[in-house]
Structure formats: C-alpha cells, structure tokens
Design a protein around this motif. Structure first.
Motif, PDB file in Angstrom:
ATOM      1  N   TYR A 124     -10.582  13.495 -11.876  1.00  0.00           N
ATOM      2  CA  TYR A 124     -11.557  12.993 -10.898  1.00  0.00           C
ATOM      3  C   TYR A 124     -11.616  13.894  -9.670  1.00  0.00           C
ATOM      4  N   ASP A 125     -12.804  13.991  -9.105  1.00  0.00           N
ATOM      5  CA  ASP A 125     -12.972  14.579  -7.784  1.00  0.00           C
ATOM      6  C   ASP A 125     -12.865  13.436  -6.787  1.00  0.00           C
ATOM      7  N   VAL A 126     -11.980  13.558  -5.811  1.00  0.00           N
ATOM      8  CA  VAL A 126     -11.767  12.466  -4.863  1.00  0.00           C
ATOM      9  C   VAL A 126     -12.150  12.901  -3.453  1.00  0.00           C
ATOM     10  N   SER A 127     -12.627  11.937  -2.683  1.00  0.00           N
ATOM     11  CA  SER A 127     -13.020  12.219  -1.304  1.00  0.00           C
ATOM     12  C   SER A 127     -12.874  10.950  -0.476  1.00  0.00           C
ATOM     13  N   ILE A 128     -12.688  11.122   0.814  1.00  0.00           N
ATOM     14  CA  ILE A 128     -12.601   9.974   1.718  1.00  0.00           C
ATOM     15  C   ILE A 128     -14.021   9.586   2.119  1.00  0.00           C
ATOM     16  N   SER A 129     -14.461   8.394   1.711  1.00  0.00           N
ATOM     17  CA  SER A 129     -15.823   7.959   2.032  1.00  0.00           C
ATOM     18  C   SER A 129     -15.883   7.102   3.284  1.00  0.00           C
ATOM     19  N   LYS A 130     -14.722   6.519   3.660  1.00  0.00           N
ATOM     20  CA  LYS A 130     -14.690   5.662   4.840  1.00  0.00           C
ATOM     21  C   LYS A 130     -13.260   5.593   5.357  1.00  0.00           C
ATOM     22  N   GLU A 131     -13.112   5.527   6.671  1.00  0.00           N
ATOM     23  CA  GLU A 131     -11.780   5.421   7.269  1.00  0.00           C
ATOM     24  C   GLU A 131     -11.834   4.464   8.445  1.00  0.00           C
ATOM     25  N   THR A 132     -10.917   3.506   8.459  1.00  0.00           N
ATOM     26  CA  THR A 132     -10.787   2.579   9.573  1.00  0.00           C
ATOM     27  C   THR A 132      -9.396   2.745  10.169  1.00  0.00           C
ATOM     28  N   ALA A 133      -9.079   1.919  11.159  1.00  0.00           N
ATOM     29  CA  ALA A 133      -7.754   1.979  11.767  1.00  0.00           C
ATOM     30  C   ALA A 133      -6.673   1.532  10.793  1.00  0.00           C
ATOM     31  N   ASP A 134      -7.075   0.761   9.761  1.00  0.00           N
ATOM     32  CA  ASP A 134      -6.099   0.174   8.839  1.00  0.00           C
ATOM     33  C   ASP A 134      -6.051   0.812   7.465  1.00  0.00           C
ATOM     34  N   ALA A 135      -7.145   1.459   7.033  1.00  0.00           N
ATOM     35  CA  ALA A 135      -7.191   1.905   5.636  1.00  0.00           C
ATOM     36  C   ALA A 135      -8.156   3.060   5.429  1.00  0.00           C
ATOM     37  N   TRP A 136      -7.938   3.762   4.295  1.00  0.00           N
ATOM     38  CA  TRP A 136      -8.875   4.766   3.814  1.00  0.00           C
ATOM     39  C   TRP A 136      -9.597   4.201   2.595  1.00  0.00           C
ATOM     40  N   THR A 137     -10.863   4.521   2.440  1.00  0.00           N
ATOM     41  CA  THR A 137     -11.592   4.223   1.215  1.00  0.00           C
ATOM     42  C   THR A 137     -11.817   5.543   0.481  1.00  0.00           C
ATOM     43  N   ILE A 138     -11.276   5.622  -0.721  1.00  0.00           N
ATOM     44  CA  ILE A 138     -11.330   6.857  -1.505  1.00  0.00           C
ATOM     45  C   ILE A 138     -12.323   6.703  -2.654  1.00  0.00           C
ATOM     46  N   LYS A 153     -16.783   6.219 -14.802  1.00  0.00           N
ATOM     47  CA  LYS A 153     -17.414   7.361 -14.150  1.00  0.00           C
ATOM     48  C   LYS A 153     -17.076   7.422 -12.661  1.00  0.00           C
ATOM     49  N   ASN A 154     -16.975   6.238 -12.056  1.00  0.00           N
ATOM     50  CA  ASN A 154     -16.686   6.188 -10.628  1.00  0.00           C
ATOM     51  C   ASN A 154     -15.680   5.084 -10.338  1.00  0.00           C
ATOM     52  N   MET A 155     -14.820   5.338  -9.367  1.00  0.00           N
ATOM     53  CA  MET A 155     -13.890   4.328  -8.891  1.00  0.00           C
ATOM     54  C   MET A 155     -13.851   4.372  -7.364  1.00  0.00           C
ATOM     55  N   GLU A 156     -13.483   3.264  -6.781  1.00  0.00           N
ATOM     56  CA  GLU A 156     -13.294   3.204  -5.335  1.00  0.00           C
ATOM     57  C   GLU A 156     -11.944   2.569  -5.053  1.00  0.00           C
ATOM     58  N   ILE A 157     -11.080   3.277  -4.339  1.00  0.00           N
ATOM     59  CA  ILE A 157      -9.741   2.781  -4.026  1.00  0.00           C
ATOM     60  C   ILE A 157      -9.600   2.646  -2.518  1.00  0.00           C
ATOM     61  N   VAL A 158      -9.133   1.490  -2.085  1.00  0.00           N
ATOM     62  CA  VAL A 158      -8.832   1.285  -0.665  1.00  0.00           C
ATOM     63  C   VAL A 158      -7.312   1.328  -0.514  1.00  0.00           C
ATOM     64  N   ILE A 159      -6.826   2.194   0.372  1.00  0.00           N
ATOM     65  CA  ILE A 159      -5.393   2.410   0.553  1.00  0.00           C
ATOM     66  C   ILE A 159      -5.011   2.125   1.999  1.00  0.00           C
ATOM     67  N   ALA A 160      -3.981   1.310   2.178  1.00  0.00           N
ATOM     68  CA  ALA A 160      -3.546   0.914   3.520  1.00  0.00           C
ATOM     69  C   ALA A 160      -2.839   2.059   4.223  1.00  0.00           C
ATOM     70  N   LYS A 161      -3.150   2.220   5.478  1.00  0.00           N
ATOM     71  CA  LYS A 161      -2.448   3.225   6.276  1.00  0.00           C
ATOM     72  C   LYS A 161      -1.050   2.707   6.612  1.00  0.00           C
ATOM     73  N   GLY A 162      -0.126   3.614   6.785  1.00  0.00           N
ATOM     74  CA  GLY A 162       1.234   3.232   7.129  1.00  0.00           C
ATOM     75  C   GLY A 162       2.093   3.013   5.898  1.00  0.00           C
TER      76      GLY A 162
END
Length: 208
Positions: A124-138, A153-162
């Motif tokens: 997969y080609d991955v990129s950061i589509s959104k970033e908040t104070a709490d998490a990244w959306t990949i 074909k496509n996935m969206e992963i939300v990962i908690a910061k910290g």
C-alpha cells in the motif's frame, strides 16, 4: 526582528525533527500492537455493513489461540468460543450450546480482518490525510503491484498519538464495508474461556 526570525527558525527545525511520515507511524503502531497484544490480547468491535441486509456488529476478544465472538442481529444473539481445538456456539433462540471440533483449515474472518492492522504499508501507498491533537488518520491505497485479490483497494486507519494504539480501521471489500473500532488491550482468560455455569438451563449438543 532578527531575534524573532532566529526563534521562528528554531521552532520550525524543532517541529521538523519530530515530524513523522505515515510509514513511520504505521510501523510504530505495528510494533506497539505486537508488544502489547501478545501479552494482553485484543478486544474490538467489528461492524460489517452489507447492502440490503444492513449492519451487523460483532464484539471479538482474542488471547493467544483463544477467541470469543458475540454477534446480535434481529434480536438473535450468537456467542462463539474457540480454543484452537474445540468450538462452542450459543444460540439464544434455541437455548442451545453446540460443541464441535474446531476446523483448523477454516480461516477465521475476525482474525483475518485483524491482520489488516498489521503491516499496512506492505502493498500500500500510505499518507496522512488528517491530523488532530489526538490522532493521525492514515489513508492506505493499494499499489498496482499488489496482486492479492483479498486485499481491499483502500483502507483508513486512525492511530492515537502518544500510545500509537489503533483507534479504528475501515475498509471496503467488494460491496461489504468493514469497520473495526473500540480496540483495547485488556483481555483475560475468563473473557475467552467457555464456562457452562454462565448458561444454566441450556441444552448442550456435543457433535465432536
């Protein structure tokens, strides 16, 4: 002004030093899941949206070879336990628990879906589509070189910061949309072990 520009440059360099790529964030998530999940297991809710039929939610707990799944649809509740050798299935309508030898050749949909969190950068080609104070959306887009037909074909992963814990993962496979959420690493043996005493009055059907 010169002092201000020097301070601004220092801040920019500091931020750049801590900036992470999508690949690095996902790799860190993989590392955390392997370390924490191996010892504490994984608990999650899986929503499967199917056209016409609607959405079915399944709660799943895994710890080593053991797994428990609870699903409810149209008022009927099904609970399944597996320990690598035996499978127990509770049917709330029939008030029965059917015991069978676990088919080791059959892949578990839940375990296969959980694998989508692991090594999302592979194929997969991955990129950061959104970033908040709490998490990244990949965003994960399948590469043309990835010939695995089972990979979405496509996935969206939300990962908690910290913590780098996964918050959720959404993927569409054919006409089915799968969303995994409410991930926690706090599974006990009791969570994944069948106990007949918890279901008094039910009929046990042993088909082993």
């Amino acid at each position: 002004m010169k002092r201000f520009l020097t301070l601004l440059a220092a801040i920019i360099l500091s931020v750049a030093a801590f900036a992470q790529t999508a690949e690095e964030i996902v790799a860190k998530m993989d590392e955390v899941m392997e370390q924490v999940g191996e010892e504490n297991g994984l608990r999650m809710t899986m929503d499967i949206k199917i056209p016409i039929l609607g959405t079915m939610s399944t709660d799943a707990w895994t710890l080593g070879d053991k797994m428990r799944m609870e699903a409810e649809m149209m008022g009927k509740k099904i609970v399944t336990w597996q320990d690598g050798e035996t499978e127990w299935t509770y049917d709330s309508d029939e008030k029965t628990i059917t015991v069978t030898a676990q088919d080791k050749t059959k892949k578990s949909d839940e375990k296969e879906n959980m694998k989508m969190f692991q090594s999302a950068t592979e194929g997969y080609d991955v990129s950061i589509s959104k970033e908040t104070a709490d998490a990244w959306t990949i965003k994960c887009r399948k590469k043309s070189s990835n010939t695995n037909k089972d990979d979405p074909k496509n996935m969206e992963i939300v990962i908690a910061k910290g913590t780098y814990y996964p918050v959720s993962l959404s993927a569409r496979v054919d006409m089915v949309t799968v969303t995994m959420r409410n991930l926690r690493f706090n599974v006990s043996e009791k969570d994944v072990t069948f106990n007949k005493a918890d279901y008094p009055g039910v009929t046990i059907i042993d088909k082993r």
